[in-house]
Write a protein that holds these residues in place. Sequence first.
Motif, PDB file in Angstrom:
ATOM      1  N   CYS A   1       0.858  -1.195   0.000  1.00  0.00           N
ATOM      2  CA  CYS A   1       0.000   0.000   0.000  1.00  0.00           C
ATOM      3  C   CYS A   1       0.887   1.237   0.000  1.00  0.00           C
ATOM      4  O   CYS A   1       1.321   1.698   1.071  1.00  0.00           O
TER       5      CYS A   1
ATOM      6  N   THR B   1       1.897   4.796   0.461  1.00  0.00           N
ATOM      7  CA  THR B   1       1.222   5.799   1.286  1.00  0.00           C
ATOM      8  C   THR B   1       0.611   6.941   0.457  1.00  0.00           C
ATOM      9  O   THR B   1      -0.551   7.308   0.670  1.00  0.00           O
TER      10      THR B   1
ATOM     11  N   THR C   1      -0.320   7.023  -2.647  1.00  0.00           N
ATOM     12  CA  THR C   1      -1.470   6.545  -3.437  1.00  0.00           C
ATOM     13  C   THR C   1      -2.716   6.448  -2.558  1.00  0.00           C
ATOM     14  O   THR C   1      -3.825   6.829  -2.961  1.00  0.00           O
ATOM     15  N   ILE C   2      -2.534   5.952  -1.342  1.00  0.00           N
ATOM     16  CA  ILE C   2      -3.704   5.748  -0.463  1.00  0.00           C
ATOM     17  C   ILE C   2      -4.273   7.108  -0.019  1.00  0.00           C
ATOM     18  O   ILE C   2      -5.494   7.310  -0.022  1.00  0.00           O
TER      19      ILE C   2
ATOM     20  N   ARG D   1      -8.886   3.540   5.848  1.00  0.00           N
ATOM     21  CA  ARG D   1      -9.223   2.129   5.612  1.00  0.00           C
ATOM     22  C   ARG D   1      -9.999   1.940   4.318  1.00  0.00           C
ATOM     23  O   ARG D   1      -9.705   1.041   3.524  1.00  0.00           O
TER      24      ARG D   1
ATOM     25  N   ALA E   1      -7.688   2.163   1.313  1.00  0.00           N
ATOM     26  CA  ALA E   1      -6.773   1.019   1.165  1.00  0.00           C
ATOM     27  C   ALA E   1      -7.522  -0.212   0.668  1.00  0.00           C
ATOM     28  O   ALA E   1      -7.026  -0.948  -0.193  1.00  0.00           O
TER      29      ALA E   1
ATOM     30  N   ALA F   1      -8.259   0.251  -2.880  1.00  0.00           N
ATOM     31  CA  ALA F   1      -7.065   0.209  -3.752  1.00  0.00           C
ATOM     32  C   ALA F   1      -6.681  -1.219  -4.095  1.00  0.00           C
ATOM     33  O   ALA F   1      -6.079  -1.464  -5.138  1.00  0.00           O
ATOM     34  N   SER F   2      -6.985  -2.160  -3.225  1.00  0.00           N
ATOM     35  CA  SER F   2      -6.545  -3.536  -3.452  1.00  0.00           C
ATOM     36  C   SER F   2      -7.682  -4.518  -3.213  1.00  0.00           C
ATOM     37  O   SER F   2      -8.136  -4.697  -2.091  1.00  0.00           O
TER      38      SER F   2
ATOM     39  N   LEU G   1      -6.559  -7.059  -0.758  1.00  0.00           N
ATOM     40  CA  LEU G   1      -6.613  -6.655   0.650  1.00  0.00           C
ATOM     41  C   LEU G   1      -8.054  -6.702   1.152  1.00  0.00           C
ATOM     42  O   LEU G   1      -8.316  -7.137   2.281  1.00  0.00           O
TER      43      LEU G   1
ATOM     44  N   SER H   1      -1.640   3.501   6.489  1.00  0.00           N
ATOM     45  CA  SER H   1      -2.125   3.449   5.114  1.00  0.00           C
ATOM     46  C   SER H   1      -2.156   2.002   4.597  1.00  0.00           C
ATOM     47  O   SER H   1      -2.334   1.771   3.402  1.00  0.00           O
ATOM     48  N   GLY H   2      -1.982   1.013   5.525  1.00  0.00           N
ATOM     49  CA  GLY H   2      -2.050  -0.386   5.152  1.00  0.00           C
ATOM     50  C   GLY H   2      -0.706  -0.867   4.615  1.00  0.00           C
ATOM     51  O   GLY H   2       0.219  -0.096   4.430  1.00  0.00           O
ATOM     52  N   SER H   3      -0.585  -2.164   4.425  1.00  0.00           N
ATOM     53  CA  SER H   3      -1.617  -3.173   4.312  1.00  0.00           C
ATOM     54  C   SER H   3      -1.856  -4.019   5.558  1.00  0.00           C
ATOM     55  O   SER H   3      -2.689  -4.929   5.526  1.00  0.00           O
TER      56      SER H   3
END
Length: 281
Positions: free
Chosen positions: A174, A176, A178-179, A196, A199, A202-203, A206, A226-228
């Motif tokens: 993830c 940061t 981008t999130i 959350r 993130a 985005a995936s 995930l 910011s995950g994952s």
Amino acid sequence: MKDELGSCSALAPAKLTRRLAVVGVRPDGLHLIDAEMVTVSLFDEVRLVDNPAVFDVVDPDGYLTQLEERFGPIPRDNSNLVRKALTALGVRAGVVLTKRIPFGAGLGGGSSDAAAVFRLLGQEDKVDLAASIGADLPFCIRGGRAHVHGFGDLVESLPFVEEEFLLFLSPVLCPTGTIYRLYDEVGSDGSANDLRKAALAASKELSGRFEEICTLIGSEVNLAGSGSTLFLDQSDSDVFDRACELTQVSPNSSTTISLGEYEFVVWRVHSVRGEGSHRRQ
Ligand SMILES: C[C@@](CO)(OP(=O)(O)O)[C@H](O)COP(=O)(O)OP(=O)(O)OC[C@H]1O[C@@H](n2ccc(N)nc2=O)[C@H](O)[C@@H]1O
Ligand SMILES: Nc1ncnc2c1ncn2[C@@H]1O[C@H](COP(=O)(O)OP(=O)(O)O)[C@@H](O)[C@H]1O
């Protein structure tokens, strides 16, 4: 700590962002946050050695290699955050970096490695310089438990609370920036972490993994930063105890579990006091 070989080392603990609210965006795009962060007992180690040509990365668990095979290597050049910290402080030294904290996992591993350099060199007060390397550095230098605001540069220590967490690590990256950008589009899902929703959006992997863990433990898990990484705290002790039983993970250790099509490395960690208490010889 200095040793007889002329090298010195420090532990670099992971950081867990327990809650994070985005409260604004600066004109330069950086997000203003209101967060609670806690240092936890999953450690990298940074050793500085005399020979500046040395940059060795040690992977004691084999997990870094797995991640690097999938996502490409972490930098070994001047863009490694440890090297950035040395350059910012005007110090020439070699580095032996032992990595246990997965990268791109929202656990601040790279930032903590760089923060360890500031602590090792006695430069903890250079907060603005540290923050110019990464938003997480000011907290990572201080450690313990803290209220973090600004873009991450304002850190107020909070009383230490002894607690345990389960960290569910996934081989999902993830980034940061981008999130945060996706957060600007999708907003929050009302959970303890405003990032959350972004993130999980985005995936797909995930979000599939999130569903599997929530189904297993019968409760929602949270996202670290910011995950994952997904995690569970002890706010509901019944849920926490059940999750420990289901995953069969002992305190201060890790195990691998399979849920549906996914594998997770589960770490059971505890909170760690701040201010250099994690230095070692
Ligand atoms: C989300 C948090 C908190 O839990 O940590 P991680 O999950 O990444 O560990 C932090 O805010 C992350 O800190 P850190 O990972 O050091 O971020 P940086 O490298 O400084 O920033 C990477 C990028 O994220 C965006 N960014 C970062 C911090 C912030 N307050 N607002 C932002 O918009 C910017 O696009 C920036 O270029
Ligand atoms: N010392 C380092 N350890 C890990 N990653 C690093 C380091 N230095 C630079 N990086 C880069 O920083 C990115 C984010 O890593 P990290 O800080 O561990 O994750 P996160 O921001 O999710 O907490 C990595 O993908 C890697 O390219």
